[in-house]
Design a protein around this motif. Structure first.
Motif, PDB file in Angstrom:
ATOM      1  N   ASP A  16       8.957  32.742  -8.278  1.00  0.00           N
ATOM      2  CA  ASP A  16       8.582  31.726  -7.293  1.00  0.00           C
ATOM      3  C   ASP A  16       9.776  30.885  -6.871  1.00  0.00           C
ATOM      4  O   ASP A  16       9.631  29.833  -6.234  1.00  0.00           O
ATOM      5  CB  ASP A  16       7.466  30.824  -7.830  1.00  0.00           C
ATOM      6  N   ILE A  17      10.977  31.353  -7.223  1.00  0.00           N
ATOM      7  CA  ILE A  17      12.249  30.689  -6.887  1.00  0.00           C
ATOM      8  C   ILE A  17      12.213  29.233  -7.331  1.00  0.00           C
ATOM      9  O   ILE A  17      12.668  28.329  -6.618  1.00  0.00           O
ATOM     10  CB  ILE A  17      12.576  30.800  -5.379  1.00  0.00           C
ATOM     11  N   LYS A  18      11.706  29.006  -8.517  1.00  0.00           N
ATOM     12  CA  LYS A  18      11.646  27.646  -9.055  1.00  0.00           C
ATOM     13  C   LYS A  18      11.529  27.707 -10.566  1.00  0.00           C
ATOM     14  O   LYS A  18      10.708  28.458 -11.091  1.00  0.00           O
ATOM     15  CB  LYS A  18      10.442  26.899  -8.469  1.00  0.00           C
ATOM     16  N   SER A  53      19.064  37.931  -4.608  1.00  0.00           N
ATOM     17  CA  SER A  53      17.982  37.247  -3.899  1.00  0.00           C
ATOM     18  C   SER A  53      18.458  36.709  -2.560  1.00  0.00           C
ATOM     19  O   SER A  53      17.747  36.796  -1.550  1.00  0.00           O
ATOM     20  CB  SER A  53      17.434  36.095  -4.752  1.00  0.00           C
ATOM     21  N   ASP A  57      17.176  37.713   1.228  1.00  0.00           N
ATOM     22  CA  ASP A  57      16.549  36.733   2.128  1.00  0.00           C
ATOM     23  C   ASP A  57      17.424  35.484   2.159  1.00  0.00           C
ATOM     24  O   ASP A  57      17.279  34.582   1.331  1.00  0.00           O
ATOM     25  CB  ASP A  57      15.143  36.387   1.644  1.00  0.00           C
ATOM     26  N   SER A  59      17.373  33.005   4.003  1.00  0.00           N
ATOM     27  CA  SER A  59      16.670  31.746   4.282  1.00  0.00           C
ATOM     28  C   SER A  59      16.296  30.998   3.008  1.00  0.00           C
ATOM     29  O   SER A  59      15.978  29.806   3.047  1.00  0.00           O
ATOM     30  CB  SER A  59      15.407  32.018   5.108  1.00  0.00           C
ATOM     31  N   GLN A  60      16.324  31.716   1.877  1.00  0.00           N
ATOM     32  CA  GLN A  60      15.971  31.110   0.595  1.00  0.00           C
ATOM     33  C   GLN A  60      17.197  30.664  -0.204  1.00  0.00           C
ATOM     34  O   GLN A  60      17.083  30.345  -1.395  1.00  0.00           O
ATOM     35  CB  GLN A  60      15.163  32.110  -0.249  1.00  0.00           C
ATOM     36  N   THR A  61      18.351  30.624   0.446  1.00  0.00           N
ATOM     37  CA  THR A  61      19.604  30.351  -0.253  1.00  0.00           C
ATOM     38  C   THR A  61      19.558  29.038  -1.039  1.00  0.00           C
ATOM     39  O   THR A  61      19.926  28.989  -2.220  1.00  0.00           O
ATOM     40  CB  THR A  61      20.788  30.314   0.727  1.00  0.00           C
ATOM     41  N   LYS A  63      17.019  27.260  -2.182  1.00  0.00           N
ATOM     42  CA  LYS A  63      16.085  27.301  -3.306  1.00  0.00           C
ATOM     43  C   LYS A  63      16.639  28.160  -4.441  1.00  0.00           C
ATOM     44  O   LYS A  63      16.487  27.828  -5.620  1.00  0.00           O
ATOM     45  CB  LYS A  63      14.725  27.833  -2.846  1.00  0.00           C
ATOM     46  N   VAL A  64      17.294  29.269  -4.091  1.00  0.00           N
ATOM     47  CA  VAL A  64      17.860  30.151  -5.116  1.00  0.00           C
ATOM     48  C   VAL A  64      19.003  29.452  -5.847  1.00  0.00           C
ATOM     49  O   VAL A  64      19.099  29.527  -7.089  1.00  0.00           O
ATOM     50  CB  VAL A  64      18.353  31.478  -4.491  1.00  0.00           C
ATOM     51  N   TRP A  67      17.602  26.984  -8.220  1.00  0.00           N
ATOM     52  CA  TRP A  67      17.103  27.693  -9.411  1.00  0.00           C
ATOM     53  C   TRP A  67      18.259  28.032 -10.346  1.00  0.00           C
ATOM     54  O   TRP A  67      18.183  27.803 -11.555  1.00  0.00           O
ATOM     55  CB  TRP A  67      16.373  28.963  -8.997  1.00  0.00           C
TER      56      TRP A  67
END
Length: 227
Positions: A16-18, A53, A57, A59-61, A63-64, A67
């Motif tokens: 869940d990238i968290k 990751s 994607d 766009s999730q940089t 958040k990754v 994490w």
């Protein structure tokens, strides 16, 4: 624990990238038992998973990367647990003040302070020196005491230390600090000269994961509330 099992556990936290509170506690509980090779493996695997990751994607940089930062900090702070000796300190006398100063000097990453008031110049100096070293220092305090004669809060704020205040009619009366998200100092001790000279006060130091995390979560909640 074999590398394959460690990798599987790490991958699960990334789903869940968290890194949730429960996952953080589990990782910190695991860290002290890891060998240097296993800890190095997990850190490297974390970077590998993060890169994969982001490639998948972009766009999730953010958040990754958040994490990954939490994973690395949690592994490092969890590894410190075995080195943290629980202790109790009392005043009147210099025990409590000396312990706070020592912990400020020893901090490597962060100091989160949540206290009713700060008016002991020696404590304020230790806080500011940590800030000067590049330590991430945050202070939560109460507005009713910030205007008292001798309060060091405004001076610390003027020097660039991040400070938030409870502006409500009630009091933010906590007296705790978390160092490197791994060491808790908590007790009745006010961060004042009179607390050391005259008052019957105490502080307790602990590296117990669940307790430290509970206080860290409370700090974060108050930091958001008073933002």
């Amino acid at each position: 624990m074999r590398h394959k099992d460690l990798e599987a556990q790490l991958r699960e936290t990334l789903e869940d990238i968290k890194l949730s509170s429960d996952e953080k506690v589990e990782l910190r509980k695991l860290a002290p038992s890891l060998s240097k090779d296993e800890r190095r493996f997990l850190r490297n695997k974390g970077f590998d998973l993060a890169r994969a990751s982001i490639d998948a994607d972009a766009s999730q940089t953010f958040k990754v990367l958040k994490w990954l930062e939490q994973v690395v900090k949690t592994l490092d702070s969890g590894a410190l647990e075995n080195a943290v000796e629980s202790s109790a300190h009392f005043s009147p006398g210099d025990e409590c003040r000396r312990k706070i100063i020592d912990l400020c000097h020893q901090a490597k990453q962060s100091i989160d302070i949540c206290v009713f008031t700060i008016s002991d110049d020696s404590l304020s100096e230790a806080i500011y020196k940590a800030h000067q070293r590049g330590i991430k220092v945050r202070i939560i305090t109460d507005n009713d005491k910030s205007d008292d004669l001798g309060s060091d809060v405004d001076d610390l704020a003027a020097k660039g230390v991040n400070i938030r205040m409870d502006q409500s009619p009630n009091h933010m009366h906590h007296k705790f600090a978390v160092f490197d998200q791994a060491i808790l100092l908590n007790g009745s001790f006010n961060w004042t000269r009179s607390a050391s000279r005259y008052n019957q006060e105490n502080v307790v130091v602990s590296g117990e994961v669940a307790i430290v995390d509970a206080f860290q979560r409370k700090f974060e909640a108050l930091w958001s509330l008073f933002g």
